[in-house]
Design a protein around this motif. Structure first.
Motif, mmCIF file in Angstrom:
data_model
loop_
_atom_site.group_PDB
_atom_site.id
_atom_site.type_symbol
_atom_site.label_atom_id
_atom_site.label_comp_id
_atom_site.label_asym_id
_atom_site.label_seq_id
_atom_site.Cartn_x
_atom_site.Cartn_y
_atom_site.Cartn_z
ATOM 1 N N ALA A 44 0.824 -1.218 0.000
ATOM 2 C CA ALA A 44 0.000 0.000 0.000
ATOM 3 C C ALA A 44 0.850 1.257 0.000
ATOM 4 O O ALA A 44 0.465 2.262 -0.596
ATOM 5 C CB ALA A 44 -0.929 0.000 1.206
ATOM 6 N N CYS A 45 2.015 1.228 0.663
ATOM 7 C CA CYS A 45 2.781 2.481 0.731
ATOM 8 C C CYS A 45 3.913 2.512 -0.275
ATOM 9 O O CYS A 45 4.580 3.532 -0.375
ATOM 10 C CB CYS A 45 3.303 2.712 2.138
ATOM 11 S SG CYS A 45 4.585 1.611 2.649
ATOM 12 N N ASN A 46 4.157 1.444 -1.019
ATOM 13 C CA ASN A 46 5.330 1.420 -1.883
ATOM 14 C C ASN A 46 5.055 1.269 -3.359
ATOM 15 O O ASN A 46 5.918 1.608 -4.158
ATOM 16 C CB ASN A 46 6.261 0.276 -1.466
ATOM 17 C CG ASN A 46 7.448 0.797 -0.716
ATOM 18 O OD1 ASN A 46 7.915 1.889 -1.007
ATOM 19 N ND2 ASN A 46 7.921 0.049 0.245
ATOM 20 N N VAL A 51 -3.725 1.658 -8.118
ATOM 21 C CA VAL A 51 -4.682 0.548 -8.018
ATOM 22 C C VAL A 51 -4.071 -0.586 -7.208
ATOM 23 O O VAL A 51 -4.728 -1.197 -6.358
ATOM 24 C CB VAL A 51 -5.090 0.085 -9.425
ATOM 25 C CG1 VAL A 51 -6.034 -1.078 -9.328
ATOM 26 C CG2 VAL A 51 -5.756 1.214 -10.156
ATOM 27 N N ARG A 52 -2.783 -0.832 -7.451
ATOM 28 C CA ARG A 52 -2.113 -1.858 -6.659
ATOM 29 C C ARG A 52 -2.030 -1.447 -5.197
ATOM 30 O O ARG A 52 -2.138 -2.286 -4.294
ATOM 31 C CB ARG A 52 -0.710 -2.104 -7.203
ATOM 32 C CG ARG A 52 -0.751 -2.994 -8.397
ATOM 33 C CD ARG A 52 0.625 -3.279 -8.898
ATOM 34 N NE ARG A 52 0.524 -3.687 -10.290
ATOM 35 C CZ ARG A 52 1.512 -3.655 -11.134
ATOM 36 N NH1 ARG A 52 2.688 -3.219 -10.740
ATOM 37 N NH2 ARG A 52 1.343 -4.053 -12.358
ATOM 38 N N ALA A 53 -1.831 -0.163 -4.962
ATOM 39 C CA ALA A 53 -1.781 0.302 -3.577
ATOM 40 C C ALA A 53 -3.116 0.050 -2.883
ATOM 41 O O ALA A 53 -3.148 -0.357 -1.721
ATOM 42 C CB ALA A 53 -1.429 1.787 -3.542
ATOM 43 N N TYR B 26 5.801 6.882 6.166
ATOM 44 C CA TYR B 26 6.633 6.791 4.959
ATOM 45 C C TYR B 26 5.814 7.107 3.717
ATOM 46 O O TYR B 26 6.235 7.874 2.849
ATOM 47 C CB TYR B 26 7.231 5.388 4.874
ATOM 48 C CG TYR B 26 7.989 5.127 3.611
ATOM 49 C CD1 TYR B 26 9.253 5.669 3.434
ATOM 50 C CD2 TYR B 26 7.453 4.344 2.595
ATOM 51 C CE1 TYR B 26 9.947 5.443 2.270
ATOM 52 C CE2 TYR B 26 8.141 4.111 1.436
ATOM 53 C CZ TYR B 26 9.384 4.667 1.272
ATOM 54 O OH TYR B 26 10.067 4.458 0.125
ATOM 55 N N GLY B 27 4.596 6.528 3.656
ATOM 56 C CA GLY B 27 3.744 6.788 2.501
ATOM 57 C C GLY B 27 3.349 8.246 2.408
ATOM 58 O O GLY B 27 3.350 8.831 1.328
ATOM 59 N N LEU B 28 3.023 8.847 3.563
ATOM 60 C CA LEU B 28 2.636 10.260 3.548
ATOM 61 C C LEU B 28 3.764 11.137 3.039
ATOM 62 O O LEU B 28 3.528 12.126 2.345
ATOM 63 C CB LEU B 28 2.256 10.706 4.960
ATOM 64 C CG LEU B 28 0.808 10.619 5.392
ATOM 65 C CD1 LEU B 28 0.658 11.278 6.742
ATOM 66 C CD2 LEU B 28 -0.081 11.329 4.412
#
Lengths: 188, 108
Positions: A44-46, A51-53, B26-28
């Protein structure tokens, strides 16, 4: 039937043996769900494509629902599946379809330093929180009830009825507000 | 403590929540689209919910309070997602982009 006839069978067929195997199976399922949660979070974060996230986010939420189940709350596990996977992930998927340009001009992190700096910040926060959690001694209180759904329902309508109504109003305002914001300029 | 009894320990859940929170941070920081940042913020909300549920299971005297609070967090998260995505759609309609670097009219 003579019990010695069954002595060649594995211990799973006796009562205490079955309890031991069930505990081991619960531990294995917990490990799988832990891995599901963390892998989903990493996706989700990478991942490059949104869409994959979102798919990774849904995977992460499935793991979190199982973790709520392990935390003695099947009710919250069901609500997690319903609200997060059924509503939030679907809403995000719709937003991606509505509001993402076909060709994404810029890919990857926003600058050369953003990735490492983000990693350092996230690592510091994570290890700080882990250190805090591991080194703190928490007082364990005796339970006054079992936390069943029946008690949750009666508490929602007695002790927490004000907050319950306020959350309903907040949700209503959020729905109307998001409709107004997203509709603005549509007739042009 | 064996690895198969991890689910009976408070620290497991706290560490998992910390890891999810770190992923959200990290995502933010690294995401460059508004929707990506929203996804990361959902991770942060889930991490806080796991913390509430863990303390609710292991230390709190009344195990209904944490469940009710987590339920409220879910409702707020749903509201936040709805408003955030509608703002994203409004921004996309005006700027034809959801990139955070393109929405800089107020930067001066």
């Amino acid at each position: 039937m003579n019990p010695t006839e069954w002595s060649w069978m594995p211990g799973i067929f006796t009562a205490e043996g079955f309890a031991g195997y069930a505990d081991a199976a619960a531990g294995i399922v917990f490990l799988i769900m832990l891995a599901t949660t963390i892998i989903g979070g990493i996706i989700a974060c990478n991942s490059e494509r949104l869409v994959r996230a979102v798919a990774g986010l849904a995977l992460c939420f499935v793991g979190v629902a199982a973790i709520y189940y392990f935390l003695n709350s099947p009710f919250l596990a069901m609500m997690q599946m319903l609200i997060y996977i059924g509503a939030v992930c679907i809403t995000i998927a719709f937003a991606i379809m509505l509001a993402t340009p076909e060709e994404s001009k810029k890919q990857g992190p926003a600058g050369p330093l953003t990735g490492p700096l983000g990693l350092v910040t996230a690592g510091l926060v994570t290890f700080g929180m882990i250190g805090l959690a591991v080194n703190t001694k928490f007082d364990i209180m005796p339970k006054v009830n079992m936390g069943k759904v029946k008690i949750i329902g009666s508490q929602l309508l007695t002790t927490y009825s004000m907050v319950f109504e306020l959350v309903s109003v907040v949700l209503l305002i959020a729905i109307i507000g998001s409709l107004v914001i997203a509709r603005h300029g549509r007739s042009k | 403590m064996s690895i198969l009894t991890l689910h009976n320990s408070l620290n497991t859940y706290l560490i998992l929540a910390a890891i999810l929170f770190g992923m959200g941070i990290y995502g933010l920081i690294t995401r460059r689209t508004l929707v990506g940042m929203l996804i990361a913020s959902e991770l942060i909300l889930v991490a806080s919910s796991i913390n509430f549920m863990a303390f609710n299971r292991f230390t709190a005297p009344d195990p209904t309070v944490g469940q009710i609070f987590t339920l409220f967090i879910m409702a707020i998260a749903a509201a936040e997602a709805a408003i955030g995505l509608s703002i994203t759609i409004a921004v996309y309609r005006n700027y034809k982009s959801v990139d955070t670097e393109d929405v800089v009219d107020l930067k001066g």
